[in-house]
Write a protein that holds these residues in place. Structure first.
Motif, PDB file in Angstrom:
ATOM      1  N   LEU A   8      58.485  -1.940  34.055  1.00 46.09           N
ATOM      2  CA  LEU A   8      57.060  -1.542  34.732  1.00 46.09           C
ATOM      3  C   LEU A   8      57.362  -0.051  34.825  1.00 46.09           C
ATOM      4  O   LEU A   8      58.241  -0.227  35.872  1.00 46.09           O
ATOM      5  CB  LEU A   8      56.921  -2.467  35.679  1.00 46.09           C
ATOM      6  CG  LEU A   8      56.045  -2.029  36.198  1.00 46.09           C
ATOM      7  CD1 LEU A   8      54.556  -1.870  35.301  1.00 46.09           C
ATOM      8  CD2 LEU A   8      55.518  -2.714  37.883  1.00 46.09           C
ATOM      9  N   ASP A   9      57.143   1.268  34.051  1.00 48.23           N
ATOM     10  CA  ASP A   9      57.565   2.458  33.895  1.00 48.23           C
ATOM     11  C   ASP A   9      59.159   2.745  34.424  1.00 48.23           C
ATOM     12  O   ASP A   9      59.466   2.170  33.290  1.00 48.23           O
ATOM     13  CB  ASP A   9      56.923   2.540  35.774  1.00 48.23           C
ATOM     14  CG  ASP A   9      55.065   2.531  35.787  1.00 48.23           C
ATOM     15  OD1 ASP A   9      54.811   2.466  34.313  1.00 48.23           O
ATOM     16  OD2 ASP A   9      54.956   2.086  36.140  1.00 48.23           O
ATOM     17  N   GLN A  10      59.182   3.295  35.417  1.00 50.56           N
ATOM     18  CA  GLN A  10      60.553   3.350  35.311  1.00 50.56           C
ATOM     19  C   GLN A  10      62.033   2.116  35.692  1.00 50.56           C
ATOM     20  O   GLN A  10      63.119   2.599  36.498  1.00 50.56           O
ATOM     21  CB  GLN A  10      60.526   4.890  36.548  1.00 50.56           C
ATOM     22  CG  GLN A  10      60.026   6.382  35.529  1.00 50.56           C
ATOM     23  CD  GLN A  10      60.958   5.985  34.608  1.00 50.56           C
ATOM     24  OE1 GLN A  10      61.946   6.796  34.403  1.00 50.56           O
ATOM     25  NE2 GLN A  10      59.869   6.941  34.000  1.00 50.56           N
ATOM     26  N   ARG A  11      61.264   0.907  35.641  1.00 51.61           N
ATOM     27  CA  ARG A  11      62.237   0.379  36.327  1.00 51.61           C
ATOM     28  C   ARG A  11      62.498  -1.189  35.059  1.00 51.61           C
ATOM     29  O   ARG A  11      61.694  -1.471  34.373  1.00 51.61           O
ATOM     30  CB  ARG A  11      61.463  -0.565  37.562  1.00 51.61           C
ATOM     31  CG  ARG A  11      61.504   0.331  38.940  1.00 51.61           C
ATOM     32  CD  ARG A  11      60.559  -0.465  39.774  1.00 51.61           C
ATOM     33  NE  ARG A  11      59.241  -0.015  39.584  1.00 51.61           N
ATOM     34  CZ  ARG A  11      57.936  -0.626  41.015  1.00 51.61           C
ATOM     35  NH1 ARG A  11      58.575  -0.692  41.521  1.00 51.61           N
ATOM     36  NH2 ARG A  11      56.975  -0.730  40.243  1.00 51.61           N
ATOM     37  N   LEU A  12      63.560  -2.062  34.805  1.00 52.78           N
ATOM     38  CA  LEU A  12      63.670  -2.694  34.531  1.00 52.78           C
ATOM     39  C   LEU A  12      64.221  -4.592  34.824  1.00 52.78           C
ATOM     40  O   LEU A  12      63.907  -3.848  35.818  1.00 52.78           O
ATOM     41  CB  LEU A  12      64.525  -2.596  33.769  1.00 52.78           C
ATOM     42  CG  LEU A  12      64.672  -3.800  32.741  1.00 52.78           C
ATOM     43  CD1 LEU A  12      64.005  -3.093  31.367  1.00 52.78           C
ATOM     44  CD2 LEU A  12      66.174  -3.798  31.884  1.00 52.78           C
ATOM     45  N   LEU A  13      63.159  -5.019  35.114  1.00 54.19           N
ATOM     46  CA  LEU A  13      63.307  -5.928  35.711  1.00 54.19           C
ATOM     47  C   LEU A  13      64.300  -7.551  35.203  1.00 54.19           C
ATOM     48  O   LEU A  13      63.119  -7.606  33.911  1.00 54.19           O
ATOM     49  CB  LEU A  13      61.699  -6.694  36.227  1.00 54.19           C
ATOM     50  CG  LEU A  13      60.701  -6.114  36.705  1.00 54.19           C
ATOM     51  CD1 LEU A  13      59.707  -7.310  37.218  1.00 54.19           C
ATOM     52  CD2 LEU A  13      61.818  -5.915  38.326  1.00 54.19           C
ATOM     53  N   GLU A  15      62.601   1.765  27.517  1.00 55.36           N
ATOM     54  CA  GLU A  15      61.614   4.180  26.989  1.00 55.36           C
ATOM     55  C   GLU A  15      60.700   4.522  27.924  1.00 55.36           C
ATOM     56  O   GLU A  15      60.235   3.749  28.667  1.00 55.36           O
ATOM     57  CB  GLU A  15      60.866   3.147  25.471  1.00 55.36           C
ATOM     58  CG  GLU A  15      61.981   2.796  24.338  1.00 55.36           C
ATOM     59  CD  GLU A  15      60.379   2.725  23.503  1.00 55.36           C
ATOM     60  OE1 GLU A  15      59.634   3.120  23.284  1.00 55.36           O
ATOM     61  OE2 GLU A  15      61.318   1.962  22.585  1.00 55.36           O
ATOM     62  N   THR A  16      61.223   5.820  28.539  1.00 53.80           N
ATOM     63  CA  THR A  16      60.635   6.845  28.471  1.00 53.80           C
ATOM     64  C   THR A  16      59.782   7.959  28.150  1.00 53.80           C
ATOM     65  O   THR A  16      59.826   8.082  26.883  1.00 53.80           O
ATOM     66  CB  THR A  16      61.228   7.309  30.274  1.00 53.80           C
ATOM     67  OG1 THR A  16      62.209   7.953  29.766  1.00 53.80           O
ATOM     68  CG2 THR A  16      62.320   6.124  30.792  1.00 53.80           C
ATOM     69  N   SER A  17      58.061   8.445  28.523  1.00 53.61           N
ATOM     70  CA  SER A  17      57.640   8.760  28.289  1.00 53.61           C
ATOM     71  C   SER A  17      58.130   9.819  27.809  1.00 53.61           C
ATOM     72  O   SER A  17      58.640  11.165  28.419  1.00 53.61           O
ATOM     73  CB  SER A  17      56.085   8.760  28.873  1.00 53.61           C
ATOM     74  OG  SER A  17      55.120  10.127  28.441  1.00 53.61           O
ATOM     75  N   GLY A  18      58.436  10.393  26.209  1.00 52.43           N
ATOM     76  CA  GLY A  18      58.235  11.794  26.100  1.00 52.43           C
ATOM     77  C   GLY A  18      59.726  12.171  26.279  1.00 52.43           C
ATOM     78  O   GLY A  18      59.879  13.290  26.389  1.00 52.43           O
ATOM     79  N   ASN A  19      60.401  11.198  26.362  1.00 53.58           N
ATOM     80  CA  ASN A  19      62.080  11.344  26.238  1.00 53.58           C
ATOM     81  C   ASN A  19      62.799   9.816  24.989  1.00 53.58           C
ATOM     82  O   ASN A  19      62.161   9.366  25.073  1.00 53.58           O
ATOM     83  CB  ASN A  19      62.580  11.128  27.166  1.00 53.58           C
ATOM     84  CG  ASN A  19      62.149  12.549  29.301  1.00 53.58           C
ATOM     85  OD1 ASN A  19      62.391  13.264  28.590  1.00 53.58           O
ATOM     86  ND2 ASN A  19      61.516  11.403  30.104  1.00 53.58           N
ATOM     87  N   ALA A  20      63.829  10.331  24.945  1.00 50.93           N
ATOM     88  CA  ALA A  20      64.408   9.219  23.849  1.00 50.93           C
ATOM     89  C   ALA A  20      65.335   8.786  25.178  1.00 50.93           C
ATOM     90  O   ALA A  20      65.201   8.177  26.045  1.00 50.93           O
ATOM     91  CB  ALA A  20      65.521  10.223  23.798  1.00 50.93           C
ATOM     92  N   PRO A  21      64.901   6.890  23.718  1.00 53.12           N
ATOM     93  CA  PRO A  21      65.185   5.303  24.786  1.00 53.12           C
ATOM     94  C   PRO A  21      66.459   5.969  25.518  1.00 53.12           C
ATOM     95  O   PRO A  21      67.324   6.820  24.761  1.00 53.12           O
ATOM     96  CB  PRO A  21      64.740   4.618  23.708  1.00 53.12           C
ATOM     97  CG  PRO A  21      65.177   5.738  21.745  1.00 53.12           C
ATOM     98  CD  PRO A  21      64.328   7.098  22.964  1.00 53.12           C
TER      99      PRO A  21
END
Length: 271
Positions: free
Chosen positions: A61-66, A16-22
């Protein structure tokens, strides 16, 4: 609604990102397919086999997926645009070249000593009993907090390395450790974020280990002098030797193991 047919069995992860479709991330054998609004945006090559996908753990974390798996270096999937994503090994903060603020741990018996042939340059490193394996090539060890990058392994008690930080004493000393995660020791089992820190739970060779990053610096695991905002490292101890399986961040950090549940409270206590 039917969207697409995956190449094979796998895992679905929401991003998920803020304000956008997941986004929907479709993990299948050696591949990640990324969908948004039911449209395939891109696909990337990935390191996990079909059998390994059942054991991956992840945290955003924000725009990253660990993404963690105990047999594969932890990966960092970064969104750049809808159609451009990057997958690379997780990188910790660096003080300078070859000095990363990554976790370290002691795997050898407490009485096993290490000696270096010199304090600078190329050195021969010797242990008082068998320790080295071929997978230690490329691994960093620390003697009294100073780093040596191992470049070759001669036998179980002898290796050759390059001194990264000038040694204060060539030893012998029992004050030494090595990278917590490496081809020699395996990689993290569980990963998450809690109270402004990255938390790593367990690894292949240290399944009861817990590492917390510095507060506000999720890629910095420098223990420093033990101040409140510095990194934390400890091991779960119990009669039945717990192995960490998952981390859940809530009011407290919940640690799920193969034998029970632990809770880490805000004051640093484990229950």
């Amino acid at each position: 609604a039917y969207v697409a047919t995956a190449p094979g069995p796998g895992r679905l992860i929401a991003f998920e990102t803020s304000g956008n479709a997941p986004y929907v991330l479709v993990f299948t054998e050696f591949q990640i397919s990324i969908y948004r609004d039911d449209i395939l945006q891109t696909s990337l090559a990935a390191p996990w086999s079909e059998a390994q996908l059942a054991q991956i753990a992840w945290a955003q974390l924000d725009q990253r997926l660990l993404i963690a798996h105990p047999e594969i270096p932890t990966q960092e999937l970064t969104r750049i645009t809808d159609a451009v994503w990057n997958l690379a090994d997780l990188a910790f903060d660096e003080v300078s070249a070859q000095v990363a603020q990554e976790p370290f741990a002691r795997f050898a018996a407490s009485g096993l000593t290490m000696t270096a042939s010199a304090t600078t340059g190329t050195v021969t490193v010797t242990t008082s009993s068998p320790f080295f394996i071929a997978e230690h090539i490329g691994v960093t060890v620390r003697m009294e907090g100073r780093r040596i990058l191992l470049t070759s392994v001669t036998n179980a008690t002898t290796a050759v390395g390059t001194v990264i930080e000038t040694l204060t004493d060539p030893g012998p000393t029992t004050d030494w450790d090595e990278q917590a995660f490496s081809p020699a020791r395996g990689w993290p089992i569980a990963i998450g974020f809690h109270q402004n820190r990255m938390v790593i739970g367990g690894s292949r060779d240290l399944p009861n280990g817990l590492w917390f990053s510095k507060s506000g610096l999720p890629f910095n695991f420098d223990l420093g002098t033990g101040l409140d905002d510095e990194a934390i490292a400890f091991r779960l101890t119990a009669n039945n030797d717990p192995a960490i399986r998952a981390l859940i961040s809530g009011r407290h950090l919940q640690i799920f193991t193969d034998v029970g549940e632990w809770i880490v409270t805000g004051d640093g206590h484990v229950r």
